[in-house]
Design a protein around this motif. Sequence first.
Motif, PDB file in Angstrom:
ATOM      1  N   LEU A 120      -8.086  -9.542  27.399  1.00 49.54           N
ATOM      2  CA  LEU A 120      -7.173 -10.659  27.191  1.00 49.54           C
ATOM      3  C   LEU A 120      -5.914 -10.191  26.464  1.00 49.54           C
ATOM      4  O   LEU A 120      -4.798 -10.542  26.838  1.00 49.54           O
ATOM      5  CB  LEU A 120      -7.853 -11.776  26.393  1.00 49.54           C
ATOM      6  N   SER A 121      -6.113  -9.382  25.441  1.00 47.93           N
ATOM      7  CA  SER A 121      -4.991  -8.880  24.649  1.00 47.93           C
ATOM      8  C   SER A 121      -4.048  -8.026  25.497  1.00 47.93           C
ATOM      9  O   SER A 121      -2.830  -8.194  25.453  1.00 47.93           O
ATOM     10  CB  SER A 121      -5.517  -8.074  23.463  1.00 47.93           C
ATOM     11  N   ILE A 122      -4.612  -7.122  26.270  1.00 47.37           N
ATOM     12  CA  ILE A 122      -3.818  -6.261  27.147  1.00 47.37           C
ATOM     13  C   ILE A 122      -3.038  -7.096  28.165  1.00 47.37           C
ATOM     14  O   ILE A 122      -1.927  -6.743  28.550  1.00 47.37           O
ATOM     15  CB  ILE A 122      -4.729  -5.245  27.865  1.00 47.37           C
ATOM     16  N   SER A 123      -3.601  -8.222  28.556  1.00 50.80           N
ATOM     17  CA  SER A 123      -2.979  -9.084  29.564  1.00 50.80           C
ATOM     18  C   SER A 123      -1.917 -10.012  28.990  1.00 50.80           C
ATOM     19  O   SER A 123      -1.332 -10.794  29.725  1.00 50.80           O
ATOM     20  CB  SER A 123      -4.062  -9.917  30.256  1.00 50.80           C
ATOM     21  N   GLY A 124      -1.705  -9.948  27.674  1.00 51.19           N
ATOM     22  CA  GLY A 124      -0.638 -10.737  27.070  1.00 51.19           C
ATOM     23  C   GLY A 124      -1.088 -11.923  26.246  1.00 51.19           C
ATOM     24  O   GLY A 124      -0.256 -12.673  25.742  1.00 51.19           O
ATOM     25  N   ALA A 172      -8.734 -16.132  36.707  1.00 47.48           N
ATOM     26  CA  ALA A 172      -7.909 -17.341  36.743  1.00 47.48           C
ATOM     27  C   ALA A 172      -7.673 -17.878  35.326  1.00 47.48           C
ATOM     28  O   ALA A 172      -6.541 -18.229  34.971  1.00 47.48           O
ATOM     29  CB  ALA A 172      -8.573 -18.412  37.609  1.00 47.48           C
ATOM     30  N   ILE A 173      -8.725 -17.913  34.515  1.00 48.74           N
ATOM     31  CA  ILE A 173      -8.577 -18.378  33.124  1.00 48.74           C
ATOM     32  C   ILE A 173      -7.627 -17.448  32.372  1.00 48.74           C
ATOM     33  O   ILE A 173      -6.740 -17.902  31.645  1.00 48.74           O
ATOM     34  CB  ILE A 173      -9.947 -18.438  32.416  1.00 48.74           C
ATOM     35  N   LYS A 174      -7.795 -16.143  32.563  1.00 50.85           N
ATOM     36  CA  LYS A 174      -6.955 -15.156  31.879  1.00 50.85           C
ATOM     37  C   LYS A 174      -5.486 -15.337  32.256  1.00 50.85           C
ATOM     38  O   LYS A 174      -4.612 -15.291  31.390  1.00 50.85           O
ATOM     39  CB  LYS A 174      -7.430 -13.743  32.215  1.00 50.85           C
ATOM     40  N   ARG A 175      -5.206 -15.555  33.537  1.00 50.94           N
ATOM     41  CA  ARG A 175      -3.820 -15.773  33.975  1.00 50.94           C
ATOM     42  C   ARG A 175      -3.221 -17.002  33.293  1.00 50.94           C
ATOM     43  O   ARG A 175      -2.084 -16.962  32.828  1.00 50.94           O
ATOM     44  CB  ARG A 175      -3.751 -15.948  35.494  1.00 50.94           C
ATOM     45  N   HIS A 176      -3.984 -18.063  33.247  1.00 51.53           N
ATOM     46  CA  HIS A 176      -3.488 -19.288  32.611  1.00 51.53           C
ATOM     47  C   HIS A 176      -3.212 -19.068  31.130  1.00 51.53           C
ATOM     48  O   HIS A 176      -2.186 -19.508  30.605  1.00 51.53           O
ATOM     49  CB  HIS A 176      -4.468 -20.441  32.809  1.00 51.53           C
ATOM     50  N   LEU A 177      -4.123 -18.396  30.446  1.00 52.65           N
ATOM     51  CA  LEU A 177      -3.918 -18.117  29.020  1.00 52.65           C
ATOM     52  C   LEU A 177      -2.698 -17.232  28.799  1.00 52.65           C
ATOM     53  O   LEU A 177      -1.906 -17.468  27.878  1.00 52.65           O
ATOM     54  CB  LEU A 177      -5.166 -17.449  28.431  1.00 52.65           C
ATOM     55  N   ALA A 178      -2.545 -16.214  29.628  1.00 47.29           N
ATOM     56  CA  ALA A 178      -1.436 -15.278  29.463  1.00 47.29           C
ATOM     57  C   ALA A 178      -0.085 -15.944  29.712  1.00 47.29           C
ATOM     58  O   ALA A 178       0.924 -15.545  29.127  1.00 47.29           O
ATOM     59  CB  ALA A 178      -1.609 -14.079  30.391  1.00 47.29           C
ATOM     60  N   LEU A 179      -0.058 -16.960  30.549  1.00 45.38           N
ATOM     61  CA  LEU A 179       1.190 -17.643  30.863  1.00 45.38           C
ATOM     62  C   LEU A 179       1.497 -18.807  29.926  1.00 45.38           C
ATOM     63  O   LEU A 179       2.639 -19.266  29.874  1.00 45.38           O
ATOM     64  CB  LEU A 179       1.160 -18.152  32.315  1.00 45.38           C
ATOM     65  N   GLY A 181       2.372 -20.800  26.660  1.00 44.48           N
ATOM     66  CA  GLY A 181       3.091 -20.533  25.414  1.00 44.48           C
ATOM     67  C   GLY A 181       2.240 -20.676  24.170  1.00 44.48           C
ATOM     68  O   GLY A 181       2.542 -20.087  23.136  1.00 44.48           O
ATOM     69  N   ASP A 182       1.154 -21.435  24.250  1.00 42.31           N
ATOM     70  CA  ASP A 182       0.278 -21.593  23.086  1.00 42.31           C
ATOM     71  C   ASP A 182      -0.539 -20.336  22.811  1.00 42.31           C
ATOM     72  O   ASP A 182      -1.094 -20.180  21.724  1.00 42.31           O
ATOM     73  CB  ASP A 182      -0.678 -22.768  23.285  1.00 42.31           C
ATOM     74  N   TYR A 183      -0.637 -19.454  23.784  1.00 43.54           N
ATOM     75  CA  TYR A 183      -1.484 -18.269  23.651  1.00 43.54           C
ATOM     76  C   TYR A 183      -0.729 -16.943  23.737  1.00 43.54           C
ATOM     77  O   TYR A 183      -1.271 -15.916  23.363  1.00 43.54           O
ATOM     78  CB  TYR A 183      -2.585 -18.283  24.726  1.00 43.54           C
ATOM     79  N   ASN A 184       0.487 -16.955  24.262  1.00 44.76           N
ATOM     80  CA  ASN A 184       1.148 -15.673  24.510  1.00 44.76           C
ATOM     81  C   ASN A 184       2.279 -15.348  23.538  1.00 44.76           C
ATOM     82  O   ASN A 184       3.105 -14.503  23.815  1.00 44.76           O
ATOM     83  CB  ASN A 184       1.645 -15.581  25.955  1.00 44.76           C
ATOM     84  N   VAL A 185       2.315 -16.009  22.407  1.00 47.28           N
ATOM     85  CA  VAL A 185       3.299 -15.682  21.371  1.00 47.28           C
ATOM     86  C   VAL A 185       2.572 -15.261  20.104  1.00 47.28           C
ATOM     87  O   VAL A 185       1.486 -15.747  19.820  1.00 47.28           O
ATOM     88  CB  VAL A 185       4.252 -16.871  21.072  1.00 47.28           C
ATOM     89  N   GLU A 186       3.193 -14.344  19.388  1.00 44.86           N
ATOM     90  CA  GLU A 186       2.592 -13.895  18.126  1.00 44.86           C
ATOM     91  C   GLU A 186       2.560 -15.064  17.144  1.00 44.86           C
ATOM     92  O   GLU A 186       3.527 -15.815  17.041  1.00 44.86           O
ATOM     93  CB  GLU A 186       3.417 -12.756  17.514  1.00 44.86           C
ATOM     94  N   PRO A 187       1.454 -15.221  16.422  1.00 42.68           N
ATOM     95  CA  PRO A 187       1.414 -16.277  15.410  1.00 42.68           C
ATOM     96  C   PRO A 187       2.475 -16.019  14.340  1.00 42.68           C
ATOM     97  O   PRO A 187       2.719 -14.872  13.960  1.00 42.68           O
ATOM     98  CB  PRO A 187       0.015 -16.195  14.816  1.00 42.68           C
ATOM     99  N   ILE A 188       3.109 -17.068  13.878  1.00 43.46           N
ATOM    100  CA  ILE A 188       4.149 -16.954  12.861  1.00 43.46           C
ATOM    101  C   ILE A 188       3.517 -17.102  11.486  1.00 43.46           C
ATOM    102  O   ILE A 188       2.786 -18.049  11.224  1.00 43.46           O
ATOM    103  CB  ILE A 188       5.232 -18.037  13.058  1.00 43.46           C
ATOM    104  N   GLU A 189       3.805 -16.146  10.631  1.00 36.23           N
ATOM    105  CA  GLU A 189       3.308 -16.210   9.262  1.00 36.23           C
ATOM    106  C   GLU A 189       4.344 -16.958   8.425  1.00 36.23           C
ATOM    107  O   GLU A 189       5.517 -16.589   8.376  1.00 36.23           O
ATOM    108  CB  GLU A 189       3.095 -14.808   8.698  1.00 36.23           C
ATOM    109  N   VAL A 190       3.903 -18.021   7.786  1.00 36.97           N
ATOM    110  CA  VAL A 190       4.800 -18.832   6.976  1.00 36.97           C
ATOM    111  C   VAL A 190       4.745 -18.329   5.542  1.00 36.97           C
ATOM    112  O   VAL A 190       3.670 -18.209   4.953  1.00 36.97           O
ATOM    113  CB  VAL A 190       4.406 -20.323   7.035  1.00 36.97           C
TER     114      VAL A 190
END
Length: 100
Positions: free
Chosen positions: A31-35, A74-81, A83-92
């Motif tokens: 999953l990580s390698i896929s984005g 199919a699940i992996k493609r959806h997750l990788a695309l 925006g809730d899953y393919n951006v680095e979490p922001i540290e506040v």
Amino acid sequence: MIESIRNALRIKNIVFDEEITDLIEACKLDLSISGVKIIDDTDPLIKQAVKTYVKANFGLDNKDGEKYMESYEAIKRHLALCGDYNVEPIEVIVLPEEGV
């Protein structure tokens, strides 16, 4: 998560825990390698992806493996695309107020 995966595989004992753990980690790496940047074990979609990946790859005589792998992809493609899953979490960072 391993108990949840054991239940999905309908396995009650811990004999295969090492193999299951390896598959869980392999799935997370894939999953990580896929984005997919956010991989939270409590997230329902991540859990479903892991279950599907393990079902696709567990055991020697897995006649449904190809079907599960297609579903996982199919699940992996959806997750990788998504925006809730393919951006680095922001540290506040909370700065102290002046004069405090």
